[in-house]
Design an enzyme around this catalytic site. Sequence first.
Site, short mmCIF file in Angstrom:
data_model
loop_
_atom_site.label_atom_id
_atom_site.label_comp_id
_atom_site.label_asym_id
_atom_site.label_seq_id
_atom_site.Cartn_x
_atom_site.Cartn_y
_atom_site.Cartn_z
N CYS A 118 0.84 -1.18 -0.16
CA CYS A 118 0.06 -0.03 0.04
C CYS A 118 1.00 1.40 0.11
O CYS A 118 2.06 1.06 -0.17
CB CYS A 118 -0.83 0.08 1.07
SG CYS A 118 -0.12 -0.08 2.79
N THR A 119 0.26 2.22 0.18
CA THR A 119 1.07 3.61 -0.06
C THR A 119 2.31 3.88 1.12
O THR A 119 3.41 3.94 0.65
CB THR A 119 0.17 4.80 0.12
OG1 THR A 119 -0.90 4.73 -0.66
CG2 THR A 119 0.89 6.14 -0.17
#
Length: 313
Positions: A182-183
């Site tokens: 994810c980010t």
Amino acid sequence: MSDPLPIRVVALYRFTSFADPAALRGPLAQTCCSLGVKGTLLLAPEGINGTIAGTDAAIDGALAAIRALPGCAELEHKESRAATMPFHRMKVRLKQEIVTMGEPEVDPVGQVGAYVAPEDWNDLIADPEVVLIDTRNAYEVAVGTFEGAVDPQTESFRDFPRWFREHRDELLAGKSKVAMFCTGGIRCEKATALLRAEGVDEVYHLKGGILKYLETVPETDSRWNGECFVFDQRVAVGHGLAPGSHALCHACRMPVSVADQASPLFEEGVSCPACYHQRSDEDRARYAERHRQEKLAKARGQEHVGATTASRD
């Protein structure tokens, strides 16, 4: 030589137990505001999450205050630079979860997957036994993702548990390992905990998330395609965390690619191809007036009260 980009942007999170998050809110907000720091911090019984920006000295002070919170002494963060302040104000909000999954039995502290350092990530995802899953939402994946990653096409992280359960058999067919990213790493803490709770043994996640990978791995060795959506007015970043090419539609808050910026349906501050047909002429007129007022305020060196950011819960 001094850094040409004067603003330090820090993304952070820490899963820890806060007995009374509300008691922490006021003092933390006061400290950040007194330092001139802006951004958003979320407090919940499970910990802290957010992105803040300011001068180097201001961020040092804010990080010291955050690390003084219960269980946060070992808090890690990711940094980048910006030419101008990417936030309009400082907000400290109380939430039920610092990243909302809606699965209260999931334990992101005691039952998470194995961390994989950015420099080891390429070898892991090249393993034919690995299924690679992007845990982010569809609008983020559209900006960029890793080669070969499965896109859940979710609108919200709340949708991820249901998506995994519905597609578990096909995802794991012929695979013995799951790698997720994810980010910044926070959603994967919960996503890997979910899979472990669902009985998946070998679960891995990218330590520090995409941002750390783009910061650490040279572009020549990278398996990342595109840019990475970020939750501030930079909109997206590329390798080395350099500012990306995407704009932000302030009508629907979706990232707008260079190609879509050339569309007749894109008008800065008013509309983009993703939302044009979902808004009325009256809506667009209102957005246009808001955008005009924002530009006037900026020209006067003032902050417009209706200014928006890219942040989304």
